[in-house]
Scaffold this active site. Structure first.
Site, PDB file in Angstrom:
ATOM      1  N   CYS A   1       3.248  -3.214  26.078  1.00 56.49           N
ATOM      2  CA  CYS A   1       2.465  -4.494  25.596  1.00 56.49           C
ATOM      3  C   CYS A   1       2.403  -5.398  26.723  1.00 56.49           C
ATOM      4  O   CYS A   1       3.356  -5.692  27.402  1.00 56.49           O
ATOM      5  CB  CYS A   1       3.170  -5.266  24.414  1.00 56.49           C
TER       6      CYS A   1
ATOM      7  N   CYS B   1       2.757   2.702  10.234  1.00 54.28           N
ATOM      8  CA  CYS B   1       2.965   1.657  11.092  1.00 54.28           C
ATOM      9  C   CYS B   1       2.339   2.182  12.451  1.00 54.28           C
ATOM     10  O   CYS B   1       3.063   2.995  12.907  1.00 54.28           O
ATOM     11  CB  CYS B   1       4.313   0.996  11.214  1.00 54.28           C
TER      12      CYS B   1
ATOM     13  N   CYS C   1       6.833 -11.430  24.010  1.00 50.93           N
ATOM     14  CA  CYS C   1       7.680 -11.935  22.943  1.00 50.93           C
ATOM     15  C   CYS C   1       9.258 -11.664  23.117  1.00 50.93           C
ATOM     16  O   CYS C   1       9.511 -10.359  23.584  1.00 50.93           O
ATOM     17  CB  CYS C   1       7.360 -11.568  21.573  1.00 50.93           C
TER      18      CYS C   1
ATOM     19  N   CYS D   1       9.025  -0.267  15.160  1.00 52.31           N
ATOM     20  CA  CYS D   1       8.026   0.092  15.684  1.00 52.31           C
ATOM     21  C   CYS D   1       7.375  -1.531  16.156  1.00 52.31           C
ATOM     22  O   CYS D   1       6.910  -2.440  15.152  1.00 52.31           O
ATOM     23  CB  CYS D   1       6.939   0.525  14.605  1.00 52.31           C
TER      24      CYS D   1
ATOM     25  N   CYS E   1      11.322  -8.941  21.099  1.00 56.35           N
ATOM     26  CA  CYS E   1      10.673  -7.769  20.576  1.00 56.35           C
ATOM     27  C   CYS E   1      11.007  -6.593  21.780  1.00 56.35           C
ATOM     28  O   CYS E   1      10.826  -6.795  23.173  1.00 56.35           O
ATOM     29  CB  CYS E   1       9.252  -7.831  20.572  1.00 56.35           C
TER      30      CYS E   1
ATOM     31  N   GLU F   1       4.969   4.848  19.825  1.00 60.54           N
ATOM     32  CA  GLU F   1       5.634   5.340  18.514  1.00 60.54           C
ATOM     33  C   GLU F   1       4.641   4.907  17.455  1.00 60.54           C
ATOM     34  O   GLU F   1       3.956   4.053  17.379  1.00 60.54           O
ATOM     35  CB  GLU F   1       6.937   4.167  18.446  1.00 60.54           C
TER      36      GLU F   1
END
Length: 347
Positions: A114, A107, A118, A339, A121, A94
């Site tokens: 990832c 962004c 976290c 994002c 997120c 994205e």
């Protein structure tokens, strides 16, 4: 068996010039093709209209251009644009265009998924598939620049690496992309208009300082208490705040550039006086500013937006020691334009 063709954008200008000389052509042809690839953003060799057809055919036989495709684009009532970007291998990332009255910010993502964990997120729930190549990062910026000109009547003014992925875990490709974005042979954008946001990897922050980068640095802090930060970002157990502080002091000593702390305040997690006091103390170590971020809940779990009263307590305490504080309100709520999780703000 035919070997897979190499993405031509992996070649430097010198390598392109050498390729043409090796194949019986003149070196300047490499300059022409390089300009088409970067400055003009060609998506195919057929786009290169001032290059002979025979030369284009030779390029087609030897290389590919692994450009991105904006699969779906959503426009919010507040002007935010969210892109689902399909890569050459079918994976999707994205990117988001975030407008204000005075500028437009891109962004962009640096990884597919990832590798960090976290808890707040949405991207962390997607396993990291691979790093993005420099051209794929660059293409996101090109696409958003076109959207900025189309929908807001002016070119893109800022870039933040706050999309999917941890930029410092794809360091070399991110740096190469920024080099092209800032090069006169690319977009010619000032590095001062680019911000790289990291979850806080001390050795890589020091490496950036040693590499004398010119862009800005943001750190997703969210707590200045190790135990609380580990609850929010479990991987941070490997990077205690003492190490992060040392790296940030090193960064400032080398670059003289202020640091931006990205900080979400959550109800019952970091909205107490101890958390405020800890952040105030942390902000005294290195010249900085703080962006307090309105949270977009991803479910009905433990991470929920804190009260306005809690936000005001942070603002008052930070302003009392002379720290500039901005509150970033969520953007593009009607299209869920988160994002990473931190793209709901203008850079």
């Amino acid at each position: 068996m035919q070997t897979e063709k190499k993405d031509i954008r992996a070649l430097s200008k010198e390598q392109l010039r050498d390729f043409f000389v090796t194949n019986g052509d003149q070196a300047f042809r490499g300059n022409q093709v390089y300009e088409w690839l970067w400055s003009k953003g060609a998506h195919s060799f057929e786009d290169m209209t001032n290059v002979a057809k025979s030369t284009r055919a030779m390029l087609e036989n030897n290389f590919v251009i692994n450009h991105i495709k904006v699969d779906t684009m959503q426009r919010s009532s507040d002007g935010t644009v969210k892109n689902a970007v399909r890569l050459h291998d079918g994976l999707v990332v994205e990117s988001v265009l975030i407008p204000t009255e005075t500028r437009t910010t891109a962004c962009v993502s640096s990884q597919v998924g990832c590798s960090l964990d976290c808890n707040f997120c949405a991207t962390s729930r997607l396993k990291r598939m691979r790093n993005l190549e420099p051209g794929e990062i660059y293409d996101q910026v090109i696409a958003i620049d076109k959207e900025s000109r189309l929908y807001h009547n002016h070119p893109l003014s800022n870039i933040v690496f706050m999309g999917m992925g941890e930029p410092l875990m794809n360091y070399n490709n991110v740096i190469k992309a920024i080099d092209m974005i800032t090069s006169p042979e690319g977009l010619g954008m000032s590095p001062k208009r680019i911000m790289v946001s990291t979850s806080g990897i001390p050795k890589m922050i020091k490496k950036m300082a040693d590499d004398d980068v010119k862009f800005k640095l943001a750190v997703s802090l969210h707590s200045a208490i190790d135990e609380v930060r580990a609850r929010i970002m479990p991987f941070s157990k490997n990077f205690p705040l003492a190490d992060l502080r040392e790296a940030l002091e090193y960064w400032y000593k080398k670059t003289k550039n202020k640091i931006s702390y990205e900080y979400v305040v959550w109800k019952g997690i970091n909205d107490d006086k101890a958390s405020i006091d800890a952040l105030v103390k942390f902000c005294k170590y290195v010249p900085c500013k703080v962006n307090l971020i309105e949270y977009n809940p991803i479910d009905d779990g433990e991470f929920q937006q804190a009260s306005e009263e809690s936000i005001m307590s942070y603002i008052k305490a930070l302003e009392n020691i002379g720290v500039v504080v901005k509150v970033r309100r969520s953007r593009g709520k009607d299209i869920d334009a988160a994002c990473g999780q931190l793209a709901n703000k203008e850079g």
